[in-house]
Design a protein around this motif. Structure first.
Motif, PDB file in Angstrom:
ATOM      1  N   HIS A 156       0.853  -1.198   0.000  1.00 22.16           N
ATOM      2  CA  HIS A 156       0.000   0.000   0.000  1.00 22.16           C
ATOM      3  C   HIS A 156       0.883   1.241   0.000  1.00 22.16           C
ATOM      4  CE1 HIS A 156      -3.476   2.539   0.961  1.00 22.16           C
ATOM      5  NE2 HIS A 156      -2.667   3.168   1.798  1.00 22.16           N
ATOM      6  N   ARG A 157       0.755   2.034  -1.056  1.00 15.98           N
ATOM      7  CA  ARG A 157       1.503   3.285  -1.143  1.00 15.98           C
ATOM      8  C   ARG A 157       0.563   4.473  -1.350  1.00 15.98           C
ATOM      9  NH1 ARG A 157       7.022   1.930  -4.685  1.00 15.98           N
ATOM     10  NH2 ARG A 157       7.821   0.301  -3.290  1.00 15.98           N
ATOM     11  N   THR A 158      -0.134   4.469  -2.469  1.00 21.23           N
ATOM     12  CA  THR A 158      -1.062   5.569  -2.754  1.00 21.23           C
ATOM     13  C   THR A 158      -2.501   5.235  -2.386  1.00 21.23           C
ATOM     14  OG1 THR A 158      -1.485   4.823  -5.025  1.00 21.23           O
ATOM     15  CG2 THR A 158       0.407   6.270  -4.672  1.00 21.23           C
ATOM     16  N   GLY A 159      -2.818   3.959  -2.243  1.00 19.02           N
ATOM     17  CA  GLY A 159      -4.193   3.543  -1.999  1.00 19.02           C
ATOM     18  C   GLY A 159      -4.951   3.223  -3.263  1.00 19.02           C
ATOM     19  N   PHE A 160      -4.430   3.626  -4.421  1.00 13.91           N
ATOM     20  CA  PHE A 160      -5.031   3.314  -5.716  1.00 13.91           C
ATOM     21  C   PHE A 160      -4.317   2.092  -6.272  1.00 13.91           C
ATOM     22  CE2 PHE A 160      -5.457   7.851  -4.999  1.00 13.91           C
ATOM     23  CZ  PHE A 160      -6.819   8.048  -5.194  1.00 13.91           C
ATOM     24  N   VAL A 161      -5.051   1.003  -6.453  1.00 17.66           N
ATOM     25  CA  VAL A 161      -4.434  -0.285  -6.701  1.00 17.66           C
ATOM     26  C   VAL A 161      -3.625  -0.300  -7.996  1.00 17.66           C
ATOM     27  CG1 VAL A 161      -6.509  -1.210  -7.823  1.00 17.66           C
ATOM     28  CG2 VAL A 161      -4.871  -2.765  -6.759  1.00 17.66           C
ATOM     29  N   LEU A 162      -4.099   0.356  -9.042  1.00 18.07           N
ATOM     30  CA  LEU A 162      -3.371   0.351 -10.296  1.00 18.07           C
ATOM     31  C   LEU A 162      -2.047   1.100 -10.176  1.00 18.07           C
ATOM     32  CD1 LEU A 162      -6.232   0.889 -12.923  1.00 18.07           C
ATOM     33  CD2 LEU A 162      -5.227  -1.252 -12.095  1.00 18.07           C
ATOM     34  N   LEU A 163      -2.070   2.223  -9.469  1.00 23.43           N
ATOM     35  CA  LEU A 163      -0.829   2.961  -9.251  1.00 23.43           C
ATOM     36  C   LEU A 163       0.124   2.196  -8.337  1.00 23.43           C
ATOM     37  CD1 LEU A 163      -2.067   6.651  -8.825  1.00 23.43           C
ATOM     38  CD2 LEU A 163      -0.940   5.629 -10.784  1.00 23.43           C
ATOM     39  N   ASP A 164      -0.423   1.553  -7.316  1.00 19.60           N
ATOM     40  CA  ASP A 164       0.418   0.775  -6.413  1.00 19.60           C
ATOM     41  C   ASP A 164       1.089  -0.381  -7.135  1.00 19.60           C
ATOM     42  OD1 ASP A 164      -0.156   2.421  -4.326  1.00 19.60           O
ATOM     43  OD2 ASP A 164      -1.722   1.149  -3.462  1.00 19.60           O
ATOM     44  N   ILE A 165       0.396  -0.986  -8.082  1.00 18.17           N
ATOM     45  CA  ILE A 165       0.993  -2.079  -8.865  1.00 18.17           C
ATOM     46  C   ILE A 165       2.147  -1.558  -9.717  1.00 18.17           C
ATOM     47  CG2 ILE A 165       0.561  -3.686 -10.772  1.00 18.17           C
ATOM     48  CD1 ILE A 165      -2.215  -4.135  -9.617  1.00 18.17           C
ATOM     49  N   LEU A 166       1.959  -0.399 -10.336  1.00 20.98           N
ATOM     50  CA  LEU A 166       3.024   0.172 -11.159  1.00 20.98           C
ATOM     51  C   LEU A 166       4.236   0.585 -10.333  1.00 20.98           C
ATOM     52  CD1 LEU A 166       0.896   2.395 -13.584  1.00 20.98           C
ATOM     53  CD2 LEU A 166       1.884   0.138 -14.031  1.00 20.98           C
ATOM     54  N   LEU A 167       4.009   0.941  -9.063  1.00 17.95           N
ATOM     55  CA  LEU A 167       5.103   1.348  -8.193  1.00 17.95           C
ATOM     56  C   LEU A 167       5.711   0.195  -7.410  1.00 17.95           C
ATOM     57  CD1 LEU A 167       3.526   4.620  -6.718  1.00 17.95           C
ATOM     58  CD2 LEU A 167       5.246   4.452  -8.515  1.00 17.95           C
ATOM     59  N   ALA A 168       5.083  -0.976  -7.475  1.00 17.53           N
ATOM     60  CA  ALA A 168       5.537  -2.121  -6.667  1.00 17.53           C
ATOM     61  C   ALA A 168       6.778  -2.762  -7.283  1.00 17.53           C
ATOM     62  CB  ALA A 168       4.417  -3.145  -6.546  1.00 17.53           C
ATOM     63  N   ASP A 169       7.552  -3.381  -6.428  1.00 16.57           N
ATOM     64  CA  ASP A 169       8.738  -4.129  -6.838  1.00 16.57           C
ATOM     65  C   ASP A 169       8.576  -5.592  -6.427  1.00 16.57           C
ATOM     66  OD1 ASP A 169      10.016  -1.828  -7.792  1.00 16.57           O
ATOM     67  OD2 ASP A 169      10.742  -1.327  -5.784  1.00 16.57           O
TER      68      ASP A 169
END
Length: 322
Positions: A156-169
């Motif tokens: 959980h970073r931004t709370g928006f799942v699509l953005l969190d997926i793009l930012l995930a490692d």
């Protein structure tokens, strides 16, 4: 209203306000002094506002976690669902509404108008249940619940799942992104169908109103083509009244999103509030209602300000009518 709920809910006012159950009289006295409950109501309310601004919203009865953290997780999920539904409504509803307005009182207009009336008449919970029955249980083409498969550990970073997926490692972003889109499909369409129907009707009415204006007749007399008239005169002027009407749809949009969340087990603020009602988590109910109402009011005022910036004539017209 949020402050008053602490007194209106059953039980101890101190516990309803803080979410903390005192273990002894010493701790209770300390909490009473800390939250100014031994002082007049106006002083208590001023301190309550100070605590809201500083982010001290109390604690949940059930989880024991700060309510600020729980709202920060649940609220973005609701905003995300509402934003995607509104995006679909604009992309689909505005072109169809323009076409229906340009072809007003034709067979195509009657067909589009009838479809929009039927879509707008469906209760959102019934529509969501039909989608679950057909696409999830019968056809198996869409997931039944959740935001993303348990196979993907998305931080959980931004709370928006699509953005969190793009930012995930450390995960397969392509597969996770596709899986999240599959989970978004049914709940988003359940909300978007009703919002799209409203957008079609608003756009159609606005286009028909613009077509009857004198400057459209003048443009035709100058020999402008239909496309020139549409893009230079009709489209711009027809879209201006739609923006304030969109602000009126925000409450309906977020309300429908909160209803759909409970059916698809979407971890948004609506599902979170339903669980708080079942478990009688009064501090969570108080802060959840405050968070939702704040988002609705903020978005409504923002859209109204944007509309005044792009359409300065609106304020002059309002003053003239007053």
């Amino acid at each position: 209203m949020s402050f008053s709920l602490a007194y209106l809910f059953p039980g101890d006012v101190l516990v309803n306000l803080t979410g903390i159950t005192p273990q002894n009289d010493i701790q209770r006295s300390a909490l009473i002094q800390q939250y100014r409950l031994d002082q007049p109501y106006i002083v208590q309310f001023a301190f309550y506002l100070q605590q809201l601004v500083t982010g001290n919203w109390g604690y949940s009865f059930i989880s024991g976690l700060p309510l600020r953290n729980e709202v920060a997780i649940a609220l973005p999920a609701t905003i995300e669902l509402s934003a995607y539904a509104m995006l679909i409504a604009v992309i689909v509803g505005v072109p169809l509404g323009c076409y229906a307005g340009l072809r007003s009182y034709s067979t195509a207009d009657y067909a589009i108008n009838t479809g929009s009336i039927l879509s707008y008449s469906f209760p959102v919970f019934w529509l969501a249940l039909v989608f679950i029955l057909v696409f999830s249980l019968e056809l198996g083409v869409a997931p039944l619940s959740g935001r993303v498969s348990l196979l993907f550990d998305v931080p959980h970073r931004t709370g928006f799942v699509l953005l969190d997926i793009l930012l995930a490692d450390g995960i397969n972003r392509k597969l996770a992104f596709t899986d999240a889109l599959h989970h978004l499909l049914l709940p988003t369409l359940s909300i978007a169908l009703i919002s799209t129907a409203a957008m079609i009707r608003l756009t159609r009415r606005s286009v028909i109103d613009v077509l009857n204006r004198p400057y459209i007749t003048a443009a035709r007399s100058r020999g402008l083509s239909k496309w020139q008239i549409f893009f230079r005169h009709i489209l711009r002027n027809a879209l201006l009244p739609i923006l304030p009407l969109m602000a009126m749809q925000i409450t309906t949009l977020i309300t429908n999103a909160m209803i759909v969340e409970t059916l698809f087990s979407w971890p948004g603020i609506g599902n979170w509030l339903i669980q708080a009602i079942y478990q009688r988590d009064y501090p969570a109910l108080r802060i959840g209602m405050l968070a939702v109402s704040s988002v609705v009011i903020t978005l409504t005022i923002t859209i109204d300000l944007i509309n005044r910036l792009i359409d300065p004539s609106r304020e002059k017209f309002e003053r003239a009518t007053v």
